[in-house]
Design an enzyme around this catalytic site. Structure first.
Site, PDB file in Angstrom:
ATOM      1  N   HIS A 134      19.184   1.005  -9.720  1.00  0.00           N
ATOM      2  CA  HIS A 134      18.193   0.033 -10.186  1.00  0.00           C
ATOM      3  C   HIS A 134      16.837   0.424  -9.600  1.00  0.00           C
ATOM      4  CE1 HIS A 134      16.081  -3.512 -11.188  1.00  0.00           C
ATOM      5  NE2 HIS A 134      16.125  -4.071  -9.986  1.00  0.00           N
ATOM      6  N   CYS A 170      18.775  -8.434 -12.543  1.00  0.00           N
ATOM      7  CA  CYS A 170      18.643  -6.974 -12.464  1.00  0.00           C
ATOM      8  C   CYS A 170      20.004  -6.278 -12.437  1.00  0.00           C
ATOM      9  CB  CYS A 170      17.819  -6.575 -11.248  1.00  0.00           C
ATOM     10  SG  CYS A 170      16.204  -7.358 -11.213  1.00  0.00           S
ATOM     11  N   ASN A 194       9.679  -2.454 -11.931  1.00  0.00           N
ATOM     12  CA  ASN A 194      11.021  -3.039 -11.985  1.00  0.00           C
ATOM     13  C   ASN A 194      11.191  -3.756 -13.326  1.00  0.00           C
ATOM     14  OD1 ASN A 194      13.326  -4.587 -11.690  1.00  0.00           O
ATOM     15  ND2 ASN A 194      12.834  -5.303  -9.630  1.00  0.00           N
TER      16      ASN A 194
HETATM   17  O1  UT7 Z   1      15.072  -6.428  -8.732  1.00  0.00           O
HETATM   18  C1  UT7 Z   1      15.763  -7.153  -7.767  1.00  0.00           C
HETATM   19  C2  UT7 Z   1      15.644  -6.505  -6.494  1.00  0.00           C
HETATM   20  N1  UT7 Z   1      14.309  -6.667  -5.949  1.00  0.00           N
HETATM   21  C3  UT7 Z   1      13.979  -5.928  -4.937  1.00  0.00           C
HETATM   22  O2  UT7 Z   1      14.742  -5.083  -4.573  1.00  0.00           O
HETATM   23  C4  UT7 Z   1      12.679  -6.179  -4.195  1.00  0.00           C
HETATM   24  C5  UT7 Z   1      12.963  -6.118  -2.725  1.00  0.00           C
HETATM   25  N2  UT7 Z   1      11.802  -6.291  -1.867  1.00  0.00           N
HETATM   26  C6  UT7 Z   1      10.790  -5.387  -1.806  1.00  0.00           C
HETATM   27  O3  UT7 Z   1      10.784  -4.430  -2.558  1.00  0.00           O
HETATM   28  C7  UT7 Z   1       9.739  -5.561  -0.758  1.00  0.00           C
HETATM   29  O4  UT7 Z   1      10.131  -6.580   0.145  1.00  0.00           O
HETATM   30  C8  UT7 Z   1       8.342  -5.907  -1.320  1.00  0.00           C
HETATM   31  C9  UT7 Z   1       7.786  -4.703  -2.046  1.00  0.00           C
HETATM   32  C10 UT7 Z   1       8.446  -7.074  -2.280  1.00  0.00           C
HETATM   33  C11 UT7 Z   1       7.382  -6.273  -0.197  1.00  0.00           C
HETATM   34  O5  UT7 Z   1       7.313  -5.208   0.726  1.00  0.00           O
HETATM   35  P1  UT7 Z   1       7.429  -5.528   2.292  1.00  0.00           P
HETATM   36  O6  UT7 Z   1       7.255  -4.247   2.998  1.00  0.00           O
HETATM   37  O7  UT7 Z   1       8.723  -6.275   2.508  1.00  0.00           O
HETATM   38  O8  UT7 Z   1       6.163  -6.440   2.537  1.00  0.00           O
HETATM   39  P2  UT7 Z   1       6.103  -7.917   3.138  1.00  0.00           P
HETATM   40  O9  UT7 Z   1       6.624  -8.889   2.159  1.00  0.00           O
HETATM   41  O10 UT7 Z   1       6.674  -7.883   4.508  1.00  0.00           O
HETATM   42  O11 UT7 Z   1       4.551  -8.101   3.259  1.00  0.00           O
HETATM   43  C12 UT7 Z   1       3.779  -7.307   4.175  1.00  0.00           C
HETATM   44  C13 UT7 Z   1       2.331  -7.693   4.033  1.00  0.00           C
HETATM   45  C14 UT7 Z   1       2.087  -9.195   4.088  1.00  0.00           C
HETATM   46  O12 UT7 Z   1       0.868  -9.417   4.794  1.00  0.00           O
HETATM   47  P3  UT7 Z   1       0.897  -9.862   6.339  1.00  0.00           P
HETATM   48  O13 UT7 Z   1       1.645 -11.150   6.360  1.00  0.00           O
HETATM   49  O14 UT7 Z   1       1.595  -8.750   7.058  1.00  0.00           O
HETATM   50  O15 UT7 Z   1      -0.544  -9.986   6.645  1.00  0.00           O
HETATM   51  C15 UT7 Z   1       1.893  -9.574   2.641  1.00  0.00           C
HETATM   52  O16 UT7 Z   1       1.072 -10.708   2.489  1.00  0.00           O
HETATM   53  O17 UT7 Z   1       1.840  -7.268   2.766  1.00  0.00           O
HETATM   54  C16 UT7 Z   1       1.177  -8.345   2.121  1.00  0.00           C
HETATM   55  N3  UT7 Z   1       1.297  -8.165   0.667  1.00  0.00           N
HETATM   56  C17 UT7 Z   1       0.415  -7.454  -0.045  1.00  0.00           C
HETATM   57  N4  UT7 Z   1      -0.685  -6.793   0.307  1.00  0.00           N
HETATM   58  C18 UT7 Z   1      -1.358  -6.128  -0.671  1.00  0.00           C
HETATM   59  C19 UT7 Z   1       2.265  -8.636  -0.154  1.00  0.00           C
HETATM   60  N5  UT7 Z   1       2.022  -8.220  -1.402  1.00  0.00           N
HETATM   61  C20 UT7 Z   1       0.895  -7.477  -1.378  1.00  0.00           C
HETATM   62  C21 UT7 Z   1       0.150  -6.795  -2.346  1.00  0.00           C
HETATM   63  N6  UT7 Z   1      -0.951  -6.134  -1.945  1.00  0.00           N
HETATM   64  N7  UT7 Z   1       0.513  -6.741  -3.645  1.00  0.00           N
END
Ligand code: UT7
Length: 325
Positions: free
Chosen positions: A252, A119, A282
């Site tokens: 980005h 990215c 993205n």
């Molecule tokens: O391009 C390179 C740069 N990339 C980035 O900058 C991405 C950086 N990371 C992010 O944008 C975020 O970390 C994400 C969008 C990927 C995830 O958001 P988050 O607030 O960090 O969520 P999390 O990974 O802490 O997950 C929270 C909850 C989890 O459930 P539990 O364990 O709390 O029960 C996940 O299983 O959300 C759940 N989850 C989902 N739920 C519904 C993860 N993906 C999904 C989904 N739909 N698609």
């Protein structure tokens, strides 16, 4: 006389197939994967993304974006003396997507190569092109970011498959007696290779290992917020400019919350931030040039204005470019 580089034209292309969150949610539901429009919008800001058809490759989208950038710059293909494509989703293992693009453009002879910084790739490519123009080894460069990230997605992994999309963006960067690019700042740290990777490789006539994208979202999020702030301040310091000079922040487009954090730390209001993540998702190396072209073609970014472009990606790679349009 000092030689500077200046963007003289932009272009972009999105594949016509637009996939909304609603479509994604119902497609995943048929496989027993649960997600929702609310979760995707609240956590990322993404509402839709574009997916390329199976017979469309990065160089095809790069070609469409490049032709628009050349037209905007008012120059022909023959005038180009450098082609750089930033991509992590090349058409083939080799030759480079830049050479594939060159062939499709009907261009002969100029150096053409890919930059692989995921990215962060377009920021890397723009920086390399700027350096080559400043050194006198190029005068008119085509700098492209093009990706088909949909090919890397595991549609059984809801934590990644809702995030990414396909597309391409391009700029023409020309030698100029006035700047142009004011300062650049690039970094990488390979110790973070595993938090965002596609660990497979080609061997023995086929893909070996796991060829799906893997991401530790929280680790990437935390690191992204930190390094984007650092590189923004570093590039401003190199140019001797305060953040109040920035007319448009073009970050980005990975997650609206990361963009809000960067803007807040720079004391830039969100109405000076170009946001396309809601409609594009993205698109990795294509995200910054796609957002730049959207800013230019909508008439928001105007000649003479100061733009801060920045990105972060797998590697880990990150960097920023400060420029006058
Ligand atoms: O391009 C390179 C740069 N990339 C980035 O900058 C991405 C950086 N990371 C992010 O944008 C975020 O970390 C994400 C969008 C990927 C995830 O958001 P988050 O607030 O960090 O969520 P999390 O990974 O802490 O997950 C929270 C909850 C989890 O459930 P539990 O364990 O709390 O029960 C996940 O299983 O959300 C759940 N989850 C989902 N739920 C519904 C993860 N993906 C999904 C989904 N739909 N698609």
């Amino acid at each position: 006389m000092t030689i500077y580089s200046r963007i003289t034209g932009t272009g972009s292309f999105l594949p016509p197939r637009r996939v909304t969150n609603a479509e994604m949610v119902s497609a995943l539901a048929t496989q027993g994967i649960e997600t929702s429009d609310e979760w995707i919008v609240e956590r990322t800001g993404i509402r839709a993304r574009h997916f390329a058809d199976a017979d469309v490759f990065s160089s095809d989208m790069a070609l469409k974006a490049s032709n628009l950038a050349l037209k905007a710059a008012g120059i022909g293909v023959k005038d180009i003396d450098l082609i750089i494509v930033a991509t992590s989703t090349p058409d083939m293992v080799f030759p480079s997507t830049a050479c594939m693009l060159q062939g499709k453009l009907g261009h002969h002879g100029a150096p053409a190569f890919d930059v692989q910084a995921v990215c962060g790739g377009f920021i890397y490519a723009l920086t390399v092109a700027d350096a080559m123009i400043q050194s006198g080894s190029a005068k008119k460069a085509l700098v492209v970011g093009a990706e088909v990230f949909s090919r890397l997605l595991d549609f059984k992994d809801r934590s990644t498959c809702v995030l990414f999309g396909d597309g391409a963006g391009a700029v023409v960067l020309e030698a100029s007696s006035t700047p142009g690019i004011l300062a650049t700042d690039l970094h990488a740290d390979g110790q973070y290779a595993r938090i965002l990777c596609v660990p497979g490789h080609v061997s023995g006539g086929q893909a070996q290992g796991d060829a799906f994208l893997h991401m530790d979202g929280q680790a990437v999020f935390k690191l992204a917020v930190k390094v984007l702030d650092e590189t923004a301040h570093a590039v401003l310091a190199k140019a001797g400019k305060p953040s109040s000079d920035i007319d448009w922040l073009i970050p980005h487009q990975a997650n609206i919350r990361i963009m809000q954090s960067t803007a807040r730390k720079l004391k830039i209001p969100m109405d000076k931030v170009i946001v396309t993540v809601d409609q594009h998702g993205n698109t990795s190396a294509a995200s910054v040039p796609l957002a730049l072209d959207a800013a230019v073609r909508s008439g928001r970014a105007k000649p003479g204005q100061t733009l801060l472009l920045e990105a972060v990606g797998g590697g880990f790679t990150w960097g920023a470019v400060l420029l006058n349009l």
